[in-house]
Design a protein around this motif. Structure first.
Motif, PDB file in Angstrom:
ATOM      1  N   SER A  28       4.052  14.736 -13.386  1.00 26.18           N
ATOM      2  CA  SER A  28       3.103  15.374 -14.293  1.00 26.18           C
ATOM      3  C   SER A  28       3.041  16.882 -14.026  1.00 26.18           C
ATOM      4  O   SER A  28       2.834  17.679 -14.928  1.00 26.18           O
ATOM      5  CB  SER A  28       1.721  14.742 -14.178  1.00 26.18           C
ATOM      6  N   GLU A  29       3.302  17.281 -12.751  1.00 21.90           N
ATOM      7  CA  GLU A  29       3.344  18.712 -12.453  1.00 21.90           C
ATOM      8  C   GLU A  29       4.556  19.364 -13.094  1.00 21.90           C
ATOM      9  O   GLU A  29       4.542  20.551 -13.408  1.00 21.90           O
ATOM     10  CB  GLU A  29       3.416  18.936 -10.935  1.00 21.90           C
ATOM     11  N   GLY A  30       5.602  18.557 -13.268  1.00 22.19           N
ATOM     12  CA  GLY A  30       6.835  19.105 -13.834  1.00 22.19           C
ATOM     13  C   GLY A  30       6.783  19.209 -15.347  1.00 22.19           C
ATOM     14  O   GLY A  30       7.631  19.858 -15.951  1.00 22.19           O
ATOM     15  N   ASP A  31       5.802  18.596 -15.981  1.00 15.02           N
ATOM     16  CA  ASP A  31       5.739  18.563 -17.444  1.00 15.02           C
ATOM     17  C   ASP A  31       5.769  19.935 -18.147  1.00 15.02           C
ATOM     18  O   ASP A  31       6.528  20.097 -19.089  1.00 15.02           O
ATOM     19  CB  ASP A  31       4.504  17.789 -17.907  1.00 15.02           C
ATOM     20  N   PRO A  32       4.983  20.904 -17.712  1.00 12.62           N
ATOM     21  CA  PRO A  32       4.967  22.191 -18.420  1.00 12.62           C
ATOM     22  C   PRO A  32       6.358  22.796 -18.565  1.00 12.62           C
ATOM     23  O   PRO A  32       6.705  23.315 -19.626  1.00 12.62           O
ATOM     24  CB  PRO A  32       4.071  23.074 -17.538  1.00 12.62           C
ATOM     25  N   ASP A  33       7.184  22.662 -17.512  1.00 11.89           N
ATOM     26  CA  ASP A  33       8.547  23.189 -17.564  1.00 11.89           C
ATOM     27  C   ASP A  33       9.335  22.520 -18.667  1.00 11.89           C
ATOM     28  O   ASP A  33      10.055  23.179 -19.408  1.00 11.89           O
ATOM     29  CB  ASP A  33       9.257  22.935 -16.224  1.00 11.89           C
ATOM     30  N   GLU A  34       9.173  21.203 -18.755  1.00  9.04           N
ATOM     31  CA  GLU A  34       9.938  20.466 -19.763  1.00  9.04           C
ATOM     32  C   GLU A  34       9.512  20.864 -21.172  1.00  9.04           C
ATOM     33  O   GLU A  34      10.289  20.821 -22.104  1.00  9.04           O
ATOM     34  CB  GLU A  34       9.746  18.954 -19.565  1.00  9.04           C
ATOM     35  N   ASP A  35       8.264  21.270 -21.313  1.00 11.45           N
ATOM     36  CA  ASP A  35       7.777  21.700 -22.625  1.00 11.45           C
ATOM     37  C   ASP A  35       8.151  23.151 -22.930  1.00 11.45           C
ATOM     38  O   ASP A  35       7.806  23.678 -23.985  1.00 11.45           O
ATOM     39  CB  ASP A  35       6.250  21.563 -22.702  1.00 11.45           C
ATOM     40  N   GLY A  36       8.818  23.809 -21.985  1.00 15.04           N
ATOM     41  CA  GLY A  36       9.253  25.175 -22.217  1.00 15.04           C
ATOM     42  C   GLY A  36       8.189  26.213 -21.944  1.00 15.04           C
ATOM     43  O   GLY A  36       8.339  27.368 -22.319  1.00 15.04           O
ATOM     44  N   GLN A  37       7.081  25.812 -21.284  1.00 19.05           N
ATOM     45  CA  GLN A  37       6.040  26.806 -20.979  1.00 19.05           C
ATOM     46  C   GLN A  37       6.286  27.373 -19.589  1.00 19.05           C
ATOM     47  O   GLN A  37       6.056  26.710 -18.611  1.00 19.05           O
ATOM     48  CB  GLN A  37       4.646  26.150 -21.019  1.00 19.05           C
ATOM     49  N   ARG A  38       6.800  28.542 -19.488  1.00 14.95           N
ATOM     50  CA  ARG A  38       7.081  29.134 -18.185  1.00 14.95           C
ATOM     51  C   ARG A  38       6.271  30.385 -17.953  1.00 14.95           C
ATOM     52  O   ARG A  38       5.936  31.066 -18.886  1.00 14.95           O
ATOM     53  CB  ARG A  38       8.561  29.516 -18.104  1.00 14.95           C
ATOM     54  N   LEU A  61       0.836  -1.191   0.000  1.00 12.68           N
ATOM     55  CA  LEU A  61       0.000   0.000   0.000  1.00 12.68           C
ATOM     56  C   LEU A  61       0.878   1.251   0.000  1.00 12.68           C
ATOM     57  O   LEU A  61       0.625   2.201  -0.743  1.00 12.68           O
ATOM     58  CB  LEU A  61      -0.870  -0.014   1.268  1.00 12.68           C
ATOM     59  N   LEU A  62       1.919   1.229   0.824  1.00 13.71           N
ATOM     60  CA  LEU A  62       2.840   2.368   0.907  1.00 13.71           C
ATOM     61  C   LEU A  62       3.556   2.560  -0.420  1.00 13.71           C
ATOM     62  O   LEU A  62       3.722   3.675  -0.892  1.00 13.71           O
ATOM     63  CB  LEU A  62       3.852   2.154   2.029  1.00 13.71           C
ATOM     64  N   THR A  63       3.988   1.464  -1.036  1.00 12.96           N
ATOM     65  CA  THR A  63       4.697   1.544  -2.311  1.00 12.96           C
ATOM     66  C   THR A  63       3.776   2.138  -3.366  1.00 12.96           C
ATOM     67  O   THR A  63       4.175   3.012  -4.128  1.00 12.96           O
ATOM     68  CB  THR A  63       5.154   0.138  -2.751  1.00 12.96           C
ATOM     69  N   GLU A  64       2.533   1.687  -3.382  1.00 16.01           N
ATOM     70  CA  GLU A  64       1.565   2.193  -4.338  1.00 16.01           C
ATOM     71  C   GLU A  64       1.380   3.696  -4.172  1.00 16.01           C
ATOM     72  O   GLU A  64       1.343   4.451  -5.124  1.00 16.01           O
ATOM     73  CB  GLU A  64       0.219   1.506  -4.109  1.00 16.01           C
ATOM     74  N   HIS A  65       1.277   4.111  -2.908  1.00 19.53           N
ATOM     75  CA  HIS A  65       1.081   5.514  -2.583  1.00 19.53           C
ATOM     76  C   HIS A  65       2.274   6.335  -3.097  1.00 19.53           C
ATOM     77  O   HIS A  65       2.112   7.380  -3.697  1.00 19.53           O
ATOM     78  CB  HIS A  65       0.922   5.687  -1.077  1.00 19.53           C
ATOM     79  N   THR A  66       3.483   5.819  -2.861  1.00 24.10           N
ATOM     80  CA  THR A  66       4.696   6.518  -3.280  1.00 24.10           C
ATOM     81  C   THR A  66       4.719   6.646  -4.797  1.00 24.10           C
ATOM     82  O   THR A  66       5.034   7.702  -5.336  1.00 24.10           O
ATOM     83  CB  THR A  66       5.946   5.743  -2.809  1.00 24.10           C
ATOM     84  N   HIS A  67       4.361   5.569  -5.491  1.00 20.72           N
ATOM     85  CA  HIS A  67       4.348   5.617  -6.954  1.00 20.72           C
ATOM     86  C   HIS A  67       3.372   6.673  -7.459  1.00 20.72           C
ATOM     87  O   HIS A  67       3.685   7.425  -8.372  1.00 20.72           O
ATOM     88  CB  HIS A  67       3.982   4.253  -7.528  1.00 20.72           C
ATOM     89  N   ALA A  68       2.203   6.745  -6.829  1.00 19.10           N
ATOM     90  CA  ALA A  68       1.194   7.717  -7.234  1.00 19.10           C
ATOM     91  C   ALA A  68       1.727   9.132  -7.011  1.00 19.10           C
ATOM     92  O   ALA A  68       1.530  10.019  -7.832  1.00 19.10           O
ATOM     93  CB  ALA A  68      -0.093   7.506  -6.442  1.00 19.10           C
ATOM     94  N   GLU A  69       2.427   9.306  -5.898  1.00 18.13           N
ATOM     95  CA  GLU A  69       2.990  10.615  -5.546  1.00 18.13           C
ATOM     96  C   GLU A  69       4.061  11.025  -6.567  1.00 18.13           C
ATOM     97  O   GLU A  69       4.094  12.164  -7.018  1.00 18.13           O
ATOM     98  CB  GLU A  69       3.597  10.522  -4.134  1.00 18.13           C
ATOM     99  N   ARG A 128       2.453  12.077  -9.748  1.00 20.13           N
ATOM    100  CA  ARG A 128       1.851  13.397  -9.599  1.00 20.13           C
ATOM    101  C   ARG A 128       2.933  14.480  -9.754  1.00 20.13           C
ATOM    102  O   ARG A 128       2.754  15.446 -10.485  1.00 20.13           O
ATOM    103  CB  ARG A 128       1.186  13.508  -8.220  1.00 20.13           C
ATOM    104  N   LEU A 129       4.063  14.281  -9.090  1.00 23.29           N
ATOM    105  CA  LEU A 129       5.146  15.263  -9.151  1.00 23.29           C
ATOM    106  C   LEU A 129       5.687  15.368 -10.573  1.00 23.29           C
ATOM    107  O   LEU A 129       5.990  16.456 -11.055  1.00 23.29           O
ATOM    108  CB  LEU A 129       6.278  14.868  -8.194  1.00 23.29           C
TER     109      LEU A 129
END
Ligand SMILES: [Zn+2]
Ligand SMILES: [Zn+2]
Length: 148
Positions: free
Chosen positions: A138-148, A124-132, A135-136
């Motif tokens: 996917s939040e970082g994606d815009p930066d990688e696409d150069g949208q700042r 359960l903990l491992t699953e939670h960590t993977h989800a986290e 999430r992190l």
């Protein structure tokens, strides 16, 4: 196979002494173990003829003799011991993921190796960590696409 559900209280003074006197033990044993610590049996489900086993400390020595707490029975009928045991030499090769995992138990342990034992809480903990992590990422994606 599911993990054994046995839990026991650590005999604190005895465990500290074992940590302090073992080879490759912690520098300050009280930092490694809390007085009210409960220990969980880490083996796969087993019957009463087999002792429960909880890993206490991974020794910092070349031959990897870790400290284990072994017990059987409960309450006033508990029989226990602390022992430094060498690691189980078994390795699991995942041919699809190309990873090798070592068994986390001690040599000649009863039952299946650690990778065949499922710990519902750990999963359960491992699953939670993977989800986290997802999430992190996917939040970082815009930066990688150069949208700042
Ligand atoms: Zn057990
Ligand atoms: Zn093993």
């Amino acid at each position: 196979m599911l993990q054994c559900t046995a839990v026991t209280e650590v005999p604190y003074a005895e465990a500290l002494l074992a940590l302090a006197t073992m080879e490759g033990g912690p520098g300050r044993p009280p930092d490694a173990l809390a007085p009210d610590e409960f220990l969980l049996c880490e083996l796969g489900e087993h019957d009463e003829s087999v002792q429960h086993a909880a890993h206490l400390w991974a020794a910092d020595t070349p031959d990897d003799r870790d400290l284990w707490f072994l017990w059987s029975g409960t309450g006033a009928h508990r029989v226990h011991g602390l022992d430094t045991l060498s690691l189980c030499p078994a390795l699991y090769r995942d041919l699809i993921a190309h990873t090798v995992s070592a068994c986390a138990f001690f040599d000649h342990h009863p039952g299946p190796h650690s990778w065949a034992v499922t710990d519902p809480l750990g999963d359960l903990l491992t699953e939670h960590t993977h989800a986290e992590v997802r999430r992190l990422l996917s939040e970082g994606d815009p930066d990688e696409d150069g949208q700042r």
